[in-house]
Design a protein around this motif. Structure first.
Motif, mmCIF file in Angstrom:
data_model
loop_
_atom_site.group_PDB
_atom_site.id
_atom_site.type_symbol
_atom_site.label_atom_id
_atom_site.label_comp_id
_atom_site.label_asym_id
_atom_site.label_seq_id
_atom_site.Cartn_x
_atom_site.Cartn_y
_atom_site.Cartn_z
ATOM 1 N N VAL A 65 -0.732 9.133 1.755
ATOM 2 C CA VAL A 65 -0.112 7.819 1.631
ATOM 3 C C VAL A 65 -0.405 7.061 2.923
ATOM 4 N N THR A 113 7.874 9.290 2.162
ATOM 5 C CA THR A 113 7.279 7.964 2.354
ATOM 6 C C THR A 113 8.286 7.017 2.989
ATOM 7 N N ALA A 125 4.539 9.167 -4.110
ATOM 8 C CA ALA A 125 3.811 8.581 -2.980
ATOM 9 C C ALA A 125 4.401 7.239 -2.589
ATOM 10 N N GLU A 153 1.847 15.148 -3.981
ATOM 11 C CA GLU A 153 2.367 13.991 -4.712
ATOM 12 C C GLU A 153 2.777 14.367 -6.133
ATOM 13 N N LYS A 173 -2.519 4.648 -1.633
ATOM 14 C CA LYS A 173 -2.666 6.098 -1.542
ATOM 15 C C LYS A 173 -4.088 6.472 -1.912
#
Lengths: 490, 490
Positions: B288, B254, B248, B274, B299
């Protein structure tokens, strides 16, 4: 009865007419009585309210607006508007009847009768089934209602609908069928008729609807909130409204319901304004549950009291102190979440935790305030709690002699809007019945197989995946004064 | 890519076609490739599934069902169905385009595109406004979207809609306007394409939608649940699906979202599978939240995990352990209630208690299972918690190479139904936007005035009339083993 109340109702009629016919508001309209004479309103009456400005539509009179002159119901001096008489009134001529239907249309503000009627009128069949699937869930079978019941409903001028929620057959449990009846109705007499007359007239009206419910095999019936009275809490006047309050255990209305219960072998849920004589003569908004044996099984009080616009009900009664009790009847376990409690998911939830299989929600709510929420809340509760919910709302517009304001910057007025009916039943699988009419009295008969609750619970598992331990802990912390919300900042 | 995956998709196409055209299931249909050759399926492939029985419609071939032969996307050996190509694909001829639209119609099972489209097509204007008032609440103003954005959306083949939820002006607080973007989309590549290719293709697709959102002034954008992957949890296979899991804090996705956030000054809510490497390499269903500064704000994990039919997600991950945290962004306080959490009113409630002003509900759910509930739950949460809610669902049907069963007594199959999109935003006053399409990719831009939350709270008072103390106490008792439900018996 003085002309004032009549005047208020005529004003409202004219107001609706003006909206609907787009008549120049400066025009004058005269109203012709049944016997041909004009209804002359005094200057004072005409100037009592801006909507009072009388209209005239294309130089012609509107006939038959007013029924009779000063003759009334059962010898009293009421002068009911034609629109207020039941279709089955013995003195109605055929011409009256037609005029009445036109007036009904105008009196409902030109509102469409129901969402479902509009959808089925215009949408082609193939797409309609998809629309209904998305809006209402699985298609419901209709109850095969006895001809006698349909005829009686028609003669008594109320809508009668019936649906079935089926469940899968099981090996070890027989089907647990129960028929519930939901009653929605207008008040019968003007709000300034004597209190006992108003109560009696409502007993008579609802009694004849319960008789039809019995023909349809209904096992549990529920009436609308404060069903023995106009929903007068908007006035904030003490008199005469508090006189409608009765003992839950021994009141006139409870005795009436006990008779119905015994006569028809039916559980009766009777939401009234309660006077608790042994606890300081306090007032409560209470549902009395009468067993089909005729015994008062108990009472349950409205847990959440609104202070919304005209609904400043804490003027009269406070939050209920009966918790979330559930009533074991011969036909299943029931609970009653009264009106404003439907906005509180925790309220439904606790009835569910106590084992309710059917939760009734007797209500009184008007279009401008809550209508877009109406189809959402009781239905969400049925889904979230693996149970059936029954949402009931009264119909019609109720006029009060003394004007009142609503804290909304608008002028004082004599009513607080149209109660839109639309009563319905929702099931745990997300399906629901269509709503009853938005404008007419009605009885909704629904056959439930209570086995569906556990079947859906076993499928969706909300009670097992609900993590109630976590919520008990989090909620207990959140109600502390020193609670700090869990907020992540950059 | 072997023919198997292609075969599955053709089978599904044929199945839809059979339903729609009411062709005799015993008939045979041959499928013509773009270059004119027939697609011959091996005996094994044809017999792999009952729906495999090939159909022929009135002795003619259905042209252009299959695009290309063995040429593919970016040099890979994919053989996408014509239906899978975006309308803007450079190699599409006009003839292809028309055929594609017909195919799209068939591939969506002949489903109507959206409830709102059907309503507005058939219902006369006067009644439509009443229908919409009852179904959707107050009429919303449309956002005046820039031409550039509308053109880009059209060229990139996704729906673009925009609405405004207004609030009353206040004397001491300026309007608190925020534009949120909801993205719903199909997967791009077949489910057996290499994992990283699938992720990249989704990044590209969603990236071009975010670019349009930026043109529309979106401040906070949220993608659908597990947006970087097919919703493969129905297969119960470990490989290759767990390879879609990412860190995450530092994963490929991300980092991609951080770039978007910085580039467009936009908060990005990115729901992914995740892999928590520092806590036993466990898997989680996680959103996230990336700040518009580009920093990972934090998160939040899915609190409630379904075990419903094909959604046996606890095969992969368990109930989240991040509680009900709320994220303070520059544009308002947000929370993320992932998918199945929407069935749990307490979950919404706790986000509300922690101060959420907007709660996103990224989801993945199919028509047969949940569609009648879809418009109820997030909307009920907005009403009950005096906040905005944003319900997002993916679209399309996803095919998996290996067949799987669904515990429903039916034959093994390769997909688990049609994700019906229909993403929408609901407001605390009971109003909502129309839904996006049931079949197409889409971006819903909604401008919220967050002042509306407190205005509605001050009107309806649910937090003050909620009696949370009582519920904390009752719920704490109800979770004890010795809890006895409060049941009244005769």
């Amino acid at each position: 009865m003085d002309l004032f109340n009549l005047n208020c109702r005529i004003m409202n009629f004219i107001h609706c007419l003006k909206e609907r016919c787009k008549v120049d508001p400066q025009d004058r309209v005269d109203l012709m009585g049944r016997s041909g004479e004009l209804m002359h309103l005094t200057e004072r009456e005409q100037s009592a309210e801006p909507a009072c400005t009388l209209l005239r539509e294309r130089q012609t009179y509107i006939p038959l607006l007013v029924y009779g002159t000063s003759e009334g119901n059962e010898g009293e001096k009421y002068v009911p508007l034609l629109a207020d008489l039941p279709n089955s009134h013995p003195e109605l001529t055929e011409e009256d009847f037609k005029a009445k239907q036109e007036i009904d249309q105008v009196m409902s503000g030109g509102q469409f009768e129901s969402l479902e009627k509009t959808l089925s009128t215009y949408i082609p069949e193939a797409e309609l089934s998809e629309v209904c699937r998305v809006l209402y869930g699985k298609e419901l079978v209709r109850v095969d209602l006895p001809r006698q019941a349909l005829e009686a409903a028609s003669a008594r001028d109320f809508e009668l609908q019936g649906y079935v929620f089926e469940a899968e057959p099981e090996q070890l449990r027989p089907a647990r069928l129960v028929r519930v009846g939901l009653v929605q109705n207008k008040i019968v007499l003007p709000t300034d008729a004597p209190v006992l007359d108003q109560i009696k007239a409502l007993h008579k009206r609802v009694g004849e609807m319960v008789e039809v419910a019995a023909m349809c095999g209904v096992n549990i019936i529920c009436f609308q909130e404060a069903w023995t009275m106009p929903f007068a809490f908007c006035t904030r006047e003490r008199e005469p409204w508090t006189e409608f309050a009765e003992s839950a255990e021994e009141g006139y209305t409870t005795r009436f319901c006990q008779e119905l219960a015994k006569k028809y072998n039916m559980v009766v849920v009777s939401p009234i304004l309660e006077r608790d004589e042994i606890h300081g003569e306090t007032l409560w908004n209470t549902a009395v549950v009468v067993s089909n044996s005729g015994k008062v099984l108990g009472k349950t009080r409205k847990n959440h009291i609104p202070r919304v616009g005209d609904f400043n009900e804490s003027t009269y009664y406070m939050e209920g102190n009966t918790g979330h009790r559930v009533f074991q009847t011969q036909f299943g376990r029931i609970a009653v979440n009264i009106c404003y409690g439907r906005h509180h998911p925790l309220n439904w939830f606790l009835y569910g935790l106590n084992g309710a299989e059917i939760i009734f929600n007797p209500s009184a709510t008007v279009g401008a305030l809550s209508e877009p929420m109406w189809s959402i809340e009781a239905r969400n509760a049925a889904i979230a709690n693996h149970c059936f919910t029954c949402a009931i709302n009264r119909v019609g517009t109720e006029y009060f002699k003394n004007e009142f304001t609503s804290g909304d910057g608008k002028k004082a007025h004599h009513d607080f809007g149209h109660f839109y009916g639309s009563s319905y039943v929702a099931a745990p699988d997300g399906s629901r019945t269509p709503g009853l009419s938005r404008t007419r009295d009605g009885l909704l008969v629904t056959e439930l197989d209570l086995n569906l609750n556990r079947q859906i619970a076993d499928k969706w598992n909300f009670k097992m995946t609900g993590r109630y331990d976590m919520y008990a802990e989090e909620l207990s912390k959140a109600v502390q004064h020193e609670f700090q919300p869990n907020i992540i900042r950059e």
